[in-house]
Design a protein around this motif. Structure first.
Motif, PDB file in Angstrom:
ATOM      1  N   ASN A 214       3.229   0.459   5.082  1.00 25.31           N
ATOM      2  CA  ASN A 214       4.488   1.017   5.601  1.00 25.31           C
ATOM      3  C   ASN A 214       4.244   1.790   6.897  1.00 25.31           C
ATOM      4  OD1 ASN A 214       6.598   0.599   3.321  1.00 25.31           O
ATOM      5  ND2 ASN A 214       4.757   1.326   2.259  1.00 25.31           N
ATOM      6  N   LEU A 215       5.097   1.561   7.889  1.00 30.07           N
ATOM      7  CA  LEU A 215       5.068   2.365   9.114  1.00 30.07           C
ATOM      8  C   LEU A 215       6.274   3.288   9.126  1.00 30.07           C
ATOM      9  CD1 LEU A 215       4.101  -0.101  12.011  1.00 30.07           C
ATOM     10  CD2 LEU A 215       2.598   1.340  10.607  1.00 30.07           C
TER      11      LEU A 215
ATOM     12  N   ILE B  68       1.738  12.396  11.011  1.00 31.55           N
ATOM     13  CA  ILE B  68       1.924  10.998  10.615  1.00 31.55           C
ATOM     14  C   ILE B  68       0.946  10.068  11.321  1.00 31.55           C
ATOM     15  CG2 ILE B  68       3.716  10.456  12.328  1.00 31.55           C
ATOM     16  CD1 ILE B  68       3.757   9.311   8.638  1.00 31.55           C
TER      17      ILE B  68
ATOM     18  N   MET C  16      17.617  -3.262  -8.975  1.00 35.07           N
ATOM     19  CA  MET C  16      17.244  -2.696 -10.266  1.00 35.07           C
ATOM     20  C   MET C  16      18.186  -3.079 -11.404  1.00 35.07           C
ATOM     21  SD  MET C  16      15.810   0.966  -8.947  1.00 35.07           S
ATOM     22  CE  MET C  16      16.576   1.898 -10.232  1.00 35.07           C
TER      23      MET C  16
ATOM     24  N   PRO D 190       2.530   0.765  -9.008  1.00 37.65           N
ATOM     25  CA  PRO D 190       1.452   0.873  -8.023  1.00 37.65           C
ATOM     26  C   PRO D 190       0.184   1.410  -8.697  1.00 37.65           C
ATOM     27  CG  PRO D 190       3.500   1.835  -7.180  1.00 37.65           C
ATOM     28  CD  PRO D 190       3.721   1.565  -8.636  1.00 37.65           C
TER      29      PRO D 190
ATOM     30  N   GLY E 199       7.935  -5.075  -8.420  1.00 37.64           N
ATOM     31  CA  GLY E 199       8.568  -4.057  -9.247  1.00 37.64           C
ATOM     32  C   GLY E 199       7.808  -3.776 -10.519  1.00 37.64           C
TER      33      GLY E 199
ATOM     34  N   ASP F  76      12.073  -3.276   5.576  1.00 35.66           N
ATOM     35  CA  ASP F  76      12.041  -2.650   4.252  1.00 35.66           C
ATOM     36  C   ASP F  76      13.404  -2.039   3.917  1.00 35.66           C
ATOM     37  OD1 ASP F  76      10.912  -1.723   1.922  1.00 35.66           O
ATOM     38  OD2 ASP F  76       9.399  -0.473   2.898  1.00 35.66           O
ATOM     39  N   ASP F  77      13.674  -1.871   2.645  1.00 38.76           N
ATOM     40  CA  ASP F  77      14.886  -1.183   2.168  1.00 38.76           C
ATOM     41  C   ASP F  77      16.143  -1.792   2.775  1.00 38.76           C
ATOM     42  OD1 ASP F  77      12.967   0.413   1.069  1.00 38.76           O
ATOM     43  OD2 ASP F  77      13.383   2.174   2.281  1.00 38.76           O
TER      44      ASP F  77
ATOM     45  N   LYS G 298      15.659  -1.670  -3.467  1.00 39.74           N
ATOM     46  CA  LYS G 298      15.637  -1.672  -4.930  1.00 39.74           C
ATOM     47  C   LYS G 298      16.947  -1.200  -5.548  1.00 39.74           C
ATOM     48  CE  LYS G 298      12.994   2.662  -5.286  1.00 39.74           C
ATOM     49  NZ  LYS G 298      12.485   2.789  -3.905  1.00 39.74           N
TER      50      LYS G 298
ATOM     51  N   GLU H 112      12.629  -5.860  -4.051  1.00 35.81           N
ATOM     52  CA  GLU H 112      11.823  -4.761  -4.586  1.00 35.81           C
ATOM     53  C   GLU H 112      12.591  -4.099  -5.725  1.00 35.81           C
ATOM     54  OE1 GLU H 112      11.193  -1.965  -1.258  1.00 35.81           O
ATOM     55  OE2 GLU H 112      13.062  -0.987  -1.798  1.00 35.81           O
ATOM     56  N   GLY H 113      11.863  -3.466  -6.642  1.00 35.23           N
ATOM     57  CA  GLY H 113      12.518  -2.797  -7.768  1.00 35.23           C
ATOM     58  C   GLY H 113      12.914  -3.751  -8.885  1.00 35.23           C
TER      59      GLY H 113
ATOM     60  N   VAL I  71       0.857  -1.180   0.000  1.00 35.20           N
ATOM     61  CA  VAL I  71       0.000   0.000   0.000  1.00 35.20           C
ATOM     62  C   VAL I  71       0.895   1.233   0.000  1.00 35.20           C
ATOM     63  CG1 VAL I  71      -1.857   1.161   1.249  1.00 35.20           C
ATOM     64  CG2 VAL I  71      -1.636  -1.343   1.371  1.00 35.20           C
ATOM     65  N   LEU I  72       0.733   2.101  -1.005  1.00 31.41           N
ATOM     66  CA  LEU I  72       1.594   3.279  -1.139  1.00 31.41           C
ATOM     67  C   LEU I  72       0.723   4.524  -1.227  1.00 31.41           C
ATOM     68  CD1 LEU I  72       3.912   1.405  -3.591  1.00 31.41           C
ATOM     69  CD2 LEU I  72       4.682   2.328  -1.377  1.00 31.41           C
ATOM     70  N   VAL I  73       0.937   5.437  -0.292  1.00 25.77           N
ATOM     71  CA  VAL I  73       0.076   6.619  -0.191  1.00 25.77           C
ATOM     72  C   VAL I  73       0.358   7.575  -1.351  1.00 25.77           C
ATOM     73  CG1 VAL I  73       1.662   7.909   1.329  1.00 25.77           C
ATOM     74  CG2 VAL I  73      -0.803   8.372   1.427  1.00 25.77           C
TER      75      VAL I  73
END
Ligand code: C2E
Ligand code: MG
Ligand code: MG
Ligand code: MG
Length: 283
Positions: free
Chosen positions: A117-118, A87, A207, A263, A257, A179-180, A203, A236-237, A60-62
Protein backbone atom coordinates in the motif's frame (compact mmCIF):
# COMPACT_ATOMS: atom_id res chain seq x y z
CA UNK A 1 -16.28 10.50 38.31
CA UNK A 2 -17.00 13.32 40.79
CA UNK A 3 -14.82 15.79 38.90
CA UNK A 4 -16.35 14.90 35.57
CA UNK A 5 -19.90 15.40 36.83
CA UNK A 6 -19.01 18.90 38.03
CA UNK A 7 -17.74 19.94 34.62
CA UNK A 8 -19.89 21.44 31.89
CA UNK A 9 -20.34 19.54 28.64
CA UNK A 10 -18.02 21.96 26.89
CA UNK A 11 -15.24 21.45 29.43
CA UNK A 12 -15.48 17.69 29.06
CA UNK A 13 -15.39 18.14 25.28
CA UNK A 14 -12.27 20.33 25.41
CA UNK A 15 -10.55 17.99 27.86
CA UNK A 16 -11.34 15.11 25.52
CA UNK A 17 -9.81 16.99 22.61
CA UNK A 18 -6.66 17.75 24.61
CA UNK A 19 -6.35 14.07 25.46
CA UNK A 20 -6.67 13.12 21.80
CA UNK A 21 -4.09 15.72 20.88
CA UNK A 22 -1.66 14.39 23.49
CA UNK A 23 -2.22 10.83 22.30
CA UNK A 24 -1.45 11.88 18.73
CA UNK A 25 1.77 13.63 19.73
CA UNK A 26 2.79 10.68 21.89
CA UNK A 27 2.05 8.21 19.11
CA UNK A 28 4.13 10.18 16.61
CA UNK A 29 7.13 10.18 18.97
CA UNK A 30 6.70 6.47 19.69
CA UNK A 31 6.32 5.70 15.98
CA UNK A 32 9.51 7.62 15.17
CA UNK A 33 11.37 5.45 17.72
CA UNK A 34 9.72 2.28 16.46
CA UNK A 35 10.83 2.96 12.88
CA UNK A 36 14.37 3.84 13.99
CA UNK A 37 14.56 0.64 16.07
CA UNK A 38 13.11 -1.52 13.32
CA UNK A 39 10.08 -2.49 15.45
CA UNK A 40 7.42 -2.34 12.74
CA UNK A 41 6.49 -5.70 11.26
CA UNK A 42 4.47 -6.74 8.23
CA UNK A 43 1.74 -9.33 7.80
CA UNK A 44 0.60 -10.92 4.56
CA UNK A 45 -2.91 -11.75 3.34
CA UNK A 46 -3.61 -13.92 0.28
CA UNK A 47 -5.36 -12.63 -2.85
CA UNK A 48 -6.82 -15.75 -4.47
CA UNK A 49 -7.52 -16.19 -8.19
CA UNK A 50 -11.20 -17.23 -8.23
CA UNK A 51 -11.32 -19.45 -11.36
CA UNK A 52 -8.17 -21.46 -10.51
CA UNK A 53 -8.28 -21.22 -6.72
CA UNK A 54 -4.57 -20.29 -6.65
CA UNK A 55 -2.90 -17.68 -4.46
CA UNK A 56 -1.45 -15.03 -6.76
CA UNK A 57 -0.57 -12.07 -4.55
CA UNK A 58 0.13 -11.39 -0.91
CA UNK A 59 -1.04 -8.01 0.36
CA UNK A 60 1.46 -6.53 2.79
CA UNK A 61 -0.10 -4.92 5.89
CA UNK A 62 2.04 -3.08 8.41
CA UNK A 63 1.73 -3.96 12.12
CA UNK A 64 2.89 -2.07 15.21
CA UNK A 65 2.77 -2.96 18.89
CA UNK A 66 4.09 -0.03 20.91
CA UNK A 67 5.70 -0.52 24.30
CA UNK A 68 3.66 2.43 25.61
CA UNK A 69 0.41 2.23 23.67
CA UNK A 70 0.10 -1.48 22.98
CA UNK A 71 -1.37 -2.58 19.66
CA UNK A 72 -2.14 0.36 17.38
CA UNK A 73 -3.98 -0.14 14.08
CA UNK A 74 -2.71 1.22 10.75
CA UNK A 75 -5.94 3.19 10.32
CA UNK A 76 -4.76 5.25 13.32
CA UNK A 77 -0.99 5.49 12.80
CA UNK A 78 -0.75 5.77 8.98
CA UNK A 79 -2.47 9.20 8.98
CA UNK A 80 -0.10 10.30 11.78
CA UNK A 81 2.87 9.05 9.78
CA UNK A 82 1.62 11.09 6.82
CA UNK A 83 1.18 14.26 8.87
CA UNK A 84 4.59 13.96 10.53
CA UNK A 85 6.64 13.01 7.47
CA UNK A 86 7.46 9.59 8.95
CA UNK A 87 5.59 7.94 6.09
CA UNK A 88 8.63 8.13 3.80
CA UNK A 89 10.66 5.93 6.15
CA UNK A 90 7.66 3.72 6.94
CA UNK A 91 6.86 3.02 3.27
CA UNK A 92 10.48 2.18 2.51
CA UNK A 93 10.69 -0.10 5.56
CA UNK A 94 7.52 -1.97 4.55
CA UNK A 95 8.57 -2.26 0.90
CA UNK A 96 11.99 -3.59 1.76
CA UNK A 97 10.62 -6.07 4.31
CA UNK A 98 8.11 -7.29 1.72
CA UNK A 99 10.73 -7.72 -1.01
CA UNK A 100 13.16 -9.51 1.34
CA UNK A 101 10.38 -11.93 2.34
CA UNK A 102 9.33 -12.46 -1.27
CA UNK A 103 12.96 -13.27 -2.21
CA UNK A 104 12.85 -16.13 0.28
CA UNK A 105 9.50 -17.41 -1.00
CA UNK A 106 10.74 -17.38 -4.60
CA UNK A 107 13.85 -19.30 -3.52
CA UNK A 108 11.61 -21.91 -1.90
CA UNK A 109 9.47 -22.32 -5.02
CA UNK A 110 6.46 -20.13 -4.25
CA UNK A 111 5.32 -18.20 -7.32
CA UNK A 112 3.88 -15.02 -5.77
CA UNK A 113 3.85 -11.25 -6.10
CA UNK A 114 3.54 -8.82 -3.19
CA UNK A 115 1.06 -5.92 -3.07
CA UNK A 116 2.21 -2.94 -1.00
CA UNK A 117 0.00 0.00 0.00
CA UNK A 118 1.16 3.53 -0.82
CA UNK A 119 -0.13 6.64 0.93
CA UNK A 120 -1.06 10.00 -0.60
CA UNK A 121 2.28 11.44 0.50
CA UNK A 122 4.19 8.68 -1.33
CA UNK A 123 2.39 9.66 -4.53
CA UNK A 124 4.10 13.05 -4.59
CA UNK A 125 7.52 11.66 -3.63
CA UNK A 126 9.39 11.90 -6.92
CA UNK A 127 12.35 9.91 -5.57
CA UNK A 128 10.26 6.79 -4.90
CA UNK A 129 10.39 5.06 -8.35
CA UNK A 130 14.20 5.06 -8.51
CA UNK A 131 14.41 3.86 -4.91
CA UNK A 132 12.00 0.99 -5.61
CA UNK A 133 13.87 -0.01 -8.77
CA UNK A 134 17.11 -0.17 -6.79
CA UNK A 135 15.54 -2.35 -4.08
CA UNK A 136 14.03 -4.72 -6.66
CA UNK A 137 17.48 -5.05 -8.22
CA UNK A 138 19.08 -5.53 -4.79
CA UNK A 139 16.76 -8.45 -4.05
CA UNK A 140 17.05 -9.84 -7.58
CA UNK A 141 13.32 -9.52 -8.21
CA UNK A 142 11.56 -8.46 -11.43
CA UNK A 143 9.14 -5.53 -11.36
CA UNK A 144 6.30 -7.93 -12.22
CA UNK A 145 6.64 -9.28 -8.67
CA UNK A 146 5.42 -5.99 -7.20
CA UNK A 147 1.97 -4.43 -7.13
CA UNK A 148 1.36 -1.04 -5.54
CA UNK A 149 -2.08 -0.24 -4.12
CA UNK A 150 -3.29 3.37 -4.05
CA UNK A 151 -6.71 4.76 -3.13
CA UNK A 152 -8.72 7.12 -5.33
CA UNK A 153 -8.74 9.62 -2.48
CA UNK A 154 -4.96 9.67 -2.16
CA UNK A 155 -4.52 10.10 -5.92
CA UNK A 156 -6.99 12.99 -6.01
CA UNK A 157 -5.09 15.01 -3.39
CA UNK A 158 -2.61 16.16 -6.05
CA UNK A 159 -3.86 14.42 -9.15
CA UNK A 160 -1.33 15.69 -11.69
CA UNK A 161 1.71 14.83 -9.59
CA UNK A 162 0.21 11.46 -8.64
CA UNK A 163 -0.67 10.51 -12.22
CA UNK A 164 2.86 11.43 -13.36
CA UNK A 165 4.36 9.27 -10.61
CA UNK A 166 2.04 6.36 -11.38
CA UNK A 167 3.10 6.51 -15.04
CA UNK A 168 6.75 6.31 -14.00
CA UNK A 169 6.10 3.31 -11.74
CA UNK A 170 4.07 1.51 -14.37
CA UNK A 171 6.66 2.37 -17.04
CA UNK A 172 9.15 0.49 -14.86
CA UNK A 173 6.91 -2.60 -15.08
CA UNK A 174 5.29 -2.35 -11.64
CA UNK A 175 1.56 -3.12 -11.56
CA UNK A 176 -0.86 -0.71 -9.91
CA UNK A 177 -4.16 -1.28 -8.13
CA UNK A 178 -6.90 1.14 -7.11
CA UNK A 179 -7.74 0.24 -3.51
CA UNK A 180 -11.03 0.71 -1.62
CA UNK A 181 -12.81 1.41 -4.91
CA UNK A 182 -16.27 2.86 -4.49
CA UNK A 183 -15.59 4.83 -1.32
CA UNK A 184 -13.83 7.84 -2.90
CA UNK A 185 -15.12 10.89 -4.69
CA UNK A 186 -13.53 10.29 -8.08
CA UNK A 187 -15.52 10.12 -11.29
CA UNK A 188 -15.20 7.50 -13.99
CA UNK A 189 -13.55 10.14 -16.18
CA UNK A 190 -10.81 10.53 -13.56
CA UNK A 191 -10.50 6.78 -13.18
CA UNK A 192 -9.85 6.50 -16.92
CA UNK A 193 -6.81 8.76 -16.51
CA UNK A 194 -5.15 6.43 -14.03
CA UNK A 195 -2.67 3.94 -15.49
CA UNK A 196 -3.82 1.01 -13.35
CA UNK A 197 -4.10 -2.75 -13.85
CA UNK A 198 -6.38 -3.78 -11.03
CA UNK A 199 -9.44 -2.48 -9.24
CA UNK A 200 -10.15 -3.56 -5.66
CA UNK A 201 -13.77 -3.24 -4.59
CA UNK A 202 -14.01 -1.89 -1.06
CA UNK A 203 -14.85 -4.41 1.60
CA UNK A 204 -17.87 -2.40 2.76
CA UNK A 205 -19.68 -3.57 -0.41
CA UNK A 206 -18.33 -7.11 -0.32
CA UNK A 207 -18.72 -8.18 3.32
CA UNK A 208 -22.48 -8.61 3.19
CA UNK A 209 -22.67 -10.11 -0.31
CA UNK A 210 -24.91 -13.14 -0.30
CA UNK A 211 -27.32 -11.40 2.08
CA UNK A 212 -30.23 -9.27 0.93
CA UNK A 213 -29.56 -5.64 -0.01
CA UNK A 214 -28.16 -3.37 -2.70
CA UNK A 215 -24.55 -4.49 -2.33
CA UNK A 216 -24.83 -7.18 -5.03
CA UNK A 217 -25.95 -4.59 -7.60
CA UNK A 218 -23.04 -2.30 -6.73
CA UNK A 219 -20.51 -5.11 -6.86
CA UNK A 220 -21.87 -6.51 -10.13
CA UNK A 221 -21.75 -3.16 -11.91
CA UNK A 222 -18.29 -2.36 -10.53
CA UNK A 223 -16.98 -5.66 -11.90
CA UNK A 224 -18.49 -4.80 -15.29
CA UNK A 225 -16.96 -1.32 -15.31
CA UNK A 226 -13.57 -2.73 -14.35
CA UNK A 227 -13.66 -5.40 -17.05
CA UNK A 228 -14.80 -2.88 -19.67
CA UNK A 229 -11.75 -0.80 -18.78
CA UNK A 230 -9.50 -3.85 -19.19
CA UNK A 231 -8.79 -4.20 -15.47
CA UNK A 232 -8.56 -7.22 -13.20
CA UNK A 233 -11.17 -6.90 -10.46
CA UNK A 234 -10.47 -7.97 -6.88
CA UNK A 235 -13.01 -8.16 -4.07
CA UNK A 236 -11.63 -7.44 -0.58
CA UNK A 237 -13.42 -8.41 2.64
CA UNK A 238 -14.72 -11.79 1.41
CA UNK A 239 -15.92 -13.42 4.62
CA UNK A 240 -18.40 -16.12 3.60
CA UNK A 241 -18.63 -19.02 1.11
CA UNK A 242 -21.89 -17.48 -0.18
CA UNK A 243 -20.05 -14.22 -0.87
CA UNK A 244 -17.35 -16.07 -2.79
CA UNK A 245 -19.93 -17.97 -4.87
CA UNK A 246 -21.71 -14.71 -5.70
CA UNK A 247 -18.40 -13.20 -6.85
CA UNK A 248 -17.61 -16.26 -8.95
CA UNK A 249 -20.99 -15.97 -10.67
CA UNK A 250 -20.26 -12.29 -11.36
CA UNK A 251 -16.89 -13.22 -12.97
CA UNK A 252 -14.86 -11.38 -10.37
CA UNK A 253 -11.16 -12.22 -10.90
CA UNK A 254 -9.73 -12.38 -7.39
CA UNK A 255 -10.91 -12.57 -3.80
CA UNK A 256 -9.27 -11.57 -0.53
CA UNK A 257 -10.68 -11.83 2.97
CA UNK A 258 -11.07 -13.66 6.24
CA UNK A 259 -12.80 -16.55 4.42
CA UNK A 260 -9.34 -17.57 3.19
CA UNK A 261 -7.07 -16.13 5.86
CA UNK A 262 -6.48 -13.21 8.16
CA UNK A 263 -3.24 -11.30 7.53
CA UNK A 264 -0.42 -13.51 8.86
CA UNK A 265 3.30 -13.17 9.71
CA UNK A 266 5.58 -14.33 6.86
CA UNK A 267 6.30 -17.86 8.12
CA UNK A 268 2.65 -18.58 8.95
CA UNK A 269 1.59 -17.19 5.57
CA UNK A 270 4.03 -19.49 3.76
CA UNK A 271 2.69 -22.51 5.66
CA UNK A 272 -0.87 -21.45 4.95
CA UNK A 273 -0.10 -21.19 1.21
CA UNK A 274 1.33 -24.69 1.04
CA UNK A 275 -1.60 -26.18 2.96
CA UNK A 276 -4.10 -24.25 0.81
CA UNK A 277 -2.44 -25.42 -2.44
CA UNK A 278 -2.61 -29.02 -1.18
CA UNK A 279 -6.36 -28.87 -0.46
CA UNK A 280 -7.07 -27.14 -3.78
CA UNK A 281 -5.58 -29.92 -5.90
CA UNK A 282 -7.49 -32.64 -4.08
CA UNK A 283 -10.95 -31.06 -4.48
P1 C2E B 1 -6.47 -1.85 2.86
O1 C2E B 1 -5.24 -1.65 2.05
O2 C2E B 1 -7.76 -1.70 2.16
O3 C2E B 1 -6.30 -3.29 3.49
C1 C2E B 1 -7.36 -4.18 3.74
C2 C2E B 1 -7.80 -4.12 5.18
O4 C2E B 1 -8.95 -4.94 5.35
C3 C2E B 1 -6.76 -4.65 6.16
O5 C2E B 1 -6.91 -3.94 7.39
C4 C2E B 1 -7.21 -6.10 6.34
O6 C2E B 1 -6.74 -6.68 7.54
C5 C2E B 1 -8.69 -5.93 6.32
N1 C2E B 1 -9.40 -7.14 5.90
C6 C2E B 1 -8.98 -8.10 5.05
N2 C2E B 1 -9.91 -9.05 4.87
C7 C2E B 1 -10.98 -8.68 5.62
C8 C2E B 1 -12.27 -9.26 5.85
O7 C2E B 1 -12.62 -10.31 5.31
N3 C2E B 1 -13.10 -8.58 6.67
C9 C2E B 1 -12.74 -7.41 7.27
N4 C2E B 1 -13.63 -6.83 8.08
N5 C2E B 1 -11.53 -6.83 7.08
C10 C2E B 1 -10.66 -7.46 6.27
P2 C2E B 1 -5.66 -3.34 8.19
O8 C2E B 1 -4.51 -4.28 8.13
O9 C2E B 1 -6.16 -2.90 9.52
O10 C2E B 1 -5.26 -2.07 7.33
C11 C2E B 1 -6.11 -0.99 7.22
C12 C2E B 1 -5.63 0.00 6.20
O11 C2E B 1 -4.41 0.60 6.62
C13 C2E B 1 -5.30 -0.64 4.85
O12 C2E B 1 -6.51 -0.84 4.10
C14 C2E B 1 -4.40 0.42 4.26
O13 C2E B 1 -5.14 1.47 3.74
C15 C2E B 1 -3.65 0.90 5.48
N6 C2E B 1 -2.34 0.20 5.53
C16 C2E B 1 -2.01 -1.01 6.04
N7 C2E B 1 -0.70 -1.27 5.89
C17 C2E B 1 -0.18 -0.18 5.25
C18 C2E B 1 1.15 0.17 4.80
O14 C2E B 1 2.13 -0.59 4.91
N8 C2E B 1 1.29 1.39 4.19
C19 C2E B 1 0.23 2.24 4.02
N9 C2E B 1 0.44 3.43 3.41
N10 C2E B 1 -1.03 1.93 4.42
C20 C2E B 1 -1.22 0.74 5.03
MG1 MG C 1 -4.68 -2.32 0.22
MG1 MG D 1 -8.72 -1.85 0.60
MG1 MG E 1 -8.76 0.33 3.38
Amino acid sequence: HEAKRDRSGLEVYIAGRDEQHLRRLGLIAALRDAIARDELTVNFQPKVDIPSGRVRHAEVLVRWTSGTYGWVGPDEFIPLAEQSGLIHALTRHVLDAALATLRGWCDRGLDLAVAVNLSAVDLVDASLPVWIASRLAHHGLGAERLILEVTETSVMRDVDAAVALLHRLRGAGIRLAIDDFGTGQSSLAQLKRLPVDELKIDKSFVMRLGEAGDDAIIVRSTIEIGHNMGLKVVAEGVETPAGLEALRAMRCDMAQGYLFSRPLPAAAFEQWCRAFAATETTT
